[in-house]
Design a protein around this motif. Structure first.
Motif, PDB file in Angstrom:
ATOM      1  N   ILE A 107       0.857  -1.189   0.000  1.00 52.00           N
ATOM      2  CA  ILE A 107       0.000   0.000   0.000  1.00 52.00           C
ATOM      3  C   ILE A 107       0.888   1.232   0.000  1.00 52.00           C
ATOM      4  CG2 ILE A 107      -1.929  -1.156   1.134  1.00 52.00           C
ATOM      5  CD1 ILE A 107      -1.052   0.128   3.770  1.00 52.00           C
ATOM      6  N   ASP A 108       0.367   2.329  -0.509  1.00 46.03           N
ATOM      7  CA  ASP A 108       1.138   3.571  -0.581  1.00 46.03           C
ATOM      8  C   ASP A 108       0.719   4.590   0.468  1.00 46.03           C
ATOM      9  OD1 ASP A 108       2.745   2.829  -2.815  1.00 46.03           O
ATOM     10  OD2 ASP A 108       1.049   3.219  -4.148  1.00 46.03           O
ATOM     11  N   ILE A 109      -0.458   4.394   1.061  1.00 45.89           N
ATOM     12  CA  ILE A 109      -1.001   5.361   2.008  1.00 45.89           C
ATOM     13  C   ILE A 109      -1.311   4.662   3.322  1.00 45.89           C
ATOM     14  CG2 ILE A 109      -2.884   6.991   2.468  1.00 45.89           C
ATOM     15  CD1 ILE A 109      -3.197   7.270  -0.575  1.00 45.89           C
ATOM     16  N   VAL A 110      -0.890   5.260   4.424  1.00 44.13           N
ATOM     17  CA  VAL A 110      -1.183   4.724   5.751  1.00 44.13           C
ATOM     18  C   VAL A 110      -2.562   5.251   6.149  1.00 44.13           C
ATOM     19  CG1 VAL A 110      -0.366   4.488   8.125  1.00 44.13           C
ATOM     20  CG2 VAL A 110       1.282   4.793   6.278  1.00 44.13           C
ATOM     21  N   GLU A 118       1.581  -2.043  12.341  1.00 43.75           N
ATOM     22  CA  GLU A 118       2.040  -3.284  11.717  1.00 43.75           C
ATOM     23  C   GLU A 118       3.342  -3.076  10.953  1.00 43.75           C
ATOM     24  OE1 GLU A 118       1.940  -7.347  10.975  1.00 43.75           O
ATOM     25  OE2 GLU A 118       0.774  -6.119  12.385  1.00 43.75           O
ATOM     26  N   ALA A 119       3.427  -1.985  10.191  1.00 46.00           N
ATOM     27  CA  ALA A 119       4.649  -1.729   9.428  1.00 46.00           C
ATOM     28  C   ALA A 119       5.825  -1.436  10.356  1.00 46.00           C
ATOM     29  CB  ALA A 119       4.420  -0.565   8.471  1.00 46.00           C
ATOM     30  N   ALA A 120       5.579  -0.627  11.391  1.00 47.27           N
ATOM     31  CA  ALA A 120       6.653  -0.313  12.335  1.00 47.27           C
ATOM     32  C   ALA A 120       7.117  -1.565  13.072  1.00 47.27           C
ATOM     33  CB  ALA A 120       6.174   0.747  13.324  1.00 47.27           C
ATOM     34  N   VAL A 210       6.850  -2.601   2.838  1.00 45.04           N
ATOM     35  CA  VAL A 210       6.404  -3.725   3.654  1.00 45.04           C
ATOM     36  C   VAL A 210       5.400  -4.528   2.839  1.00 45.04           C
ATOM     37  CG1 VAL A 210       5.313  -4.449   5.810  1.00 45.04           C
ATOM     38  CG2 VAL A 210       6.690  -2.366   5.759  1.00 45.04           C
ATOM     39  N   LEU A 211       5.657  -5.812   2.665  1.00 49.97           N
ATOM     40  CA  LEU A 211       4.706  -6.692   2.005  1.00 49.97           C
ATOM     41  C   LEU A 211       3.685  -7.152   3.036  1.00 49.97           C
ATOM     42  CD1 LEU A 211       6.984  -8.941  -0.257  1.00 49.97           C
ATOM     43  CD2 LEU A 211       5.838  -6.797  -0.826  1.00 49.97           C
ATOM     44  N   LEU A 212       2.404  -6.875   2.744  1.00 49.06           N
ATOM     45  CA  LEU A 212       1.321  -7.201   3.664  1.00 49.06           C
ATOM     46  C   LEU A 212       0.480  -8.349   3.115  1.00 49.06           C
ATOM     47  CD1 LEU A 212       0.191  -3.529   4.361  1.00 49.06           C
ATOM     48  CD2 LEU A 212       1.493  -4.990   5.930  1.00 49.06           C
ATOM     49  N   ASP A 213       0.001  -9.193   3.992  1.00 52.93           N
ATOM     50  CA  ASP A 213      -0.901 -10.262   3.596  1.00 52.93           C
ATOM     51  C   ASP A 213      -2.228  -9.650   3.136  1.00 52.93           C
ATOM     52  OD1 ASP A 213      -3.166 -12.309   4.259  1.00 52.93           O
ATOM     53  OD2 ASP A 213      -1.337 -13.509   4.240  1.00 52.93           O
ATOM     54  N   LYS A 214      -2.689 -10.046   1.952  1.00 51.01           N
ATOM     55  CA  LYS A 214      -3.912  -9.469   1.393  1.00 51.01           C
ATOM     56  C   LYS A 214      -5.129  -9.735   2.274  1.00 51.01           C
ATOM     57  CE  LYS A 214      -2.742  -9.664  -3.537  1.00 51.01           C
ATOM     58  NZ  LYS A 214      -3.099 -10.273  -4.844  1.00 51.01           N
ATOM     59  N   THR A 215      -5.105 -10.822   3.011  1.00 50.31           N
ATOM     60  CA  THR A 215      -6.273 -11.215   3.808  1.00 50.31           C
ATOM     61  C   THR A 215      -6.220 -10.644   5.219  1.00 50.31           C
ATOM     62  OG1 THR A 215      -6.366 -13.283   2.543  1.00 50.31           O
ATOM     63  CG2 THR A 215      -7.652 -13.165   4.580  1.00 50.31           C
ATOM     64  N   SER A 216      -5.097 -10.861   5.899  1.00 50.28           N
ATOM     65  CA  SER A 216      -4.999 -10.469   7.304  1.00 50.28           C
ATOM     66  C   SER A 216      -4.393  -9.084   7.501  1.00 50.28           C
ATOM     67  CB  SER A 216      -4.138 -11.479   8.065  1.00 50.28           C
ATOM     68  OG  SER A 216      -2.786 -11.415   7.631  1.00 50.28           O
ATOM     69  N   TYR A 264      -1.584   7.867  15.097  1.00 54.13           N
ATOM     70  CA  TYR A 264      -0.680   7.152  14.201  1.00 54.13           C
ATOM     71  C   TYR A 264       0.725   7.135  14.790  1.00 54.13           C
ATOM     72  CZ  TYR A 264      -4.242   7.300  10.483  1.00 54.13           C
ATOM     73  OH  TYR A 264      -5.375   7.138   9.738  1.00 54.13           O
ATOM     74  N   TYR A 265       1.137   8.270  15.346  1.00 54.88           N
ATOM     75  CA  TYR A 265       2.467   8.350  15.952  1.00 54.88           C
ATOM     76  C   TYR A 265       2.580   7.363  17.113  1.00 54.88           C
ATOM     77  CZ  TYR A 265       6.649  10.372  18.101  1.00 54.88           C
ATOM     78  OH  TYR A 265       7.920  10.562  18.633  1.00 54.88           O
ATOM     79  N   GLU A 266       1.579   7.346  17.973  1.00 54.96           N
ATOM     80  CA  GLU A 266       1.624   6.472  19.142  1.00 54.96           C
ATOM     81  C   GLU A 266       1.578   4.999  18.742  1.00 54.96           C
ATOM     82  OE1 GLU A 266      -1.640   8.125  21.305  1.00 54.96           O
ATOM     83  OE2 GLU A 266      -0.584  10.041  21.577  1.00 54.96           O
ATOM     84  N   ALA A 267       0.777   4.676  17.715  1.00 51.51           N
ATOM     85  CA  ALA A 267       0.707   3.286  17.238  1.00 51.51           C
ATOM     86  C   ALA A 267       2.035   2.853  16.633  1.00 51.51           C
ATOM     87  CB  ALA A 267      -0.417   3.146  16.218  1.00 51.51           C
ATOM     88  N   LEU A 268       2.663   3.761  15.905  1.00 52.22           N
ATOM     89  CA  LEU A 268       3.960   3.480  15.276  1.00 52.22           C
ATOM     90  C   LEU A 268       5.015   3.180  16.343  1.00 52.22           C
ATOM     91  CD1 LEU A 268       5.517   5.906  12.620  1.00 52.22           C
ATOM     92  CD2 LEU A 268       6.876   4.871  14.405  1.00 52.22           C
ATOM     93  N   ILE A 269       5.122   4.064  17.315  1.00 54.27           N
ATOM     94  CA  ILE A 269       6.114   3.866  18.381  1.00 54.27           C
ATOM     95  C   ILE A 269       5.863   2.554  19.116  1.00 54.27           C
ATOM     96  CG2 ILE A 269       7.012   4.765  20.562  1.00 54.27           C
ATOM     97  CD1 ILE A 269       7.932   6.415  18.188  1.00 54.27           C
TER      98      ILE A 269
END
Length: 346
Positions: A107-110, A118-120, A210-216, A264-269
């Motif tokens: 994906i290109d947009i968070v 998940e990406a962090a 980051v490669l993400l699972d299409k389902t989960s 988003y910042y707090e989730a990333l950290i």
């Protein structure tokens, strides 16, 4: 050389595959090869990465370390050719081949804090697994890529030699970046006092790597490994803060909406620390919230320097494009600083 001859270097028959262009990156040309087994093949851009074999050497060192210490970790290293080379040179271009990860997507947009988490987490996991790897045999694939002192010197050169009309137009933004040179001073203290340990970092931690699972939607693997090289944790964490937390991308001129999204910042950290906290040094933990300031400031300096010198590096779509990008980063940095001050984290 056509793709048929290129694939023959790996013993693959082009007639057995269907080609599909994938990815949103602008550096390499990337194709998915669909067949009994799916692959990804890339024609490498040597204008940006001038020594593909150096890049593959760095990737190979990481692959060896992971194979020894974390053999179950999915690491997308290049597949060797029949001549046991990690890249194939066709006389004009370099090519590399990797496995395609089944059911994966980018994906290109968070779009939500969960994606940032998940990406962090995925980049934190890679960092955790690379803790302790010897960096002495690694080389920089892009010299001074995240060297803030070097980027500030480029900025000073732009101030001295830049176009006069552009310097006049950018006076207020120039003053902002000069006034925030405390970010540079902190960085230089890290370097001079050897405060932060050098680590092998990814250096390009945008969500689409980051490669993400299409389902989960769970992370499967990290891709785009060209800048795997020694650096500091503030590069990977800072790039995530810069690119995941803003409500607008770096090209936006919707000024009222260019601001930090705290959730988003707090989730990333939280996601990053869930994997890597146990291996971070005390000095790294103490400077978690410096990382975003470091990266946003440095990228803003780069945009502004390029604007002042006539747009010689970043592609632009209009005369003020790099000026607007520098303003965008200024607003994001201000928003981050306000948030950190409010939370007592600055």
């Amino acid at each position: 050389m056509n793709l048929k001859d290129v694939l023959a270097a790996w013993g693959l028959n082009a007639s057995n595959f269907k080609e599909q262009k994938i990815g949103s990156g602008h550096i390499h040309q990337t194709l998915k090869l669909e067949g009994d087994e799916d692959y990804v093949i890339q024609k490498l851009n040597t204008a940006v990465f001038k020594d593909p074999e150096l890049i593959e050497k760095n990737i190979g060192l990481v692959r060896e370390h992971l194979a020894k210490h974390n053999p179950d970790y999915l690491f997308l290293a290049s597949i060797p050719t029949l001549e046991n080379k990690n890249v194939f040179f066709d006389g004009s271009h370099y090519w590399r081949l990797t496995k395609f990860v089944a059911n994966s997507n980018t994906i290109d947009i968070v779009e939500n804090p969960e994606a940032a988490h998940e990406a962090a987490k995925a980049f934190g996991e890679l960092g955790k697994h690379l803790n302790g790897i010897s960096i002495e045999n690694f080389e920089e694939s892009i010299v001074n890529f995240h060297n803030l002192d070097f980027r500030f010197e480029e900025f000073k050169t732009a101030l001295e030699n830049g176009l006069e009309d552009r310097k006049k137009h950018a006076t207020a933004i120039i003053d902002f970046y000069l006034a925030n040179d405390s970010i540079l001073k902190v960085y230089n203290e890290f370097i001079s006092q050897n405060t932060l340990p050098k680590r092998v970092q990814h250096h390009d931690t945008k969500i689409n790597n980051v490669l993400l699972d299409k389902t989960s939607f769970k992370a499967l693997a990290i891709c785009d490994l060209d800048t795997l090289m020694p650096g500091y944790f503030i590069s990977d964490l800072g790039d995530m803060v810069r690119t995941y937390t803003s409500s607008e991308n770096e090209d936006s001129t919707n000024w009222d909406e260019v601001k930090l999204r705290p959730a988003y910042y707090e989730a990333l950290i939280k996601g990053y620390l869930s994997e890597i906290e146990t291996v971070l040094s005390p000095s790294e933990k103490a400077n978690l919230h410096y990382a975003g300031q470091f990266m946003i400031y440095m990228q803003g300096l780069r945009f502004l320097s390029d604007y002042l010198q006539g747009d010689t590096y970043y592609p632009v779509k209009y005369d003020l494009h790099n000026f607007d990008r520098a303003k965008n980063q200024m607003l994001l940095l201000e928003s981050l600083q306000q948030y950190l001050a409010l939370k007592g984290l600055s």
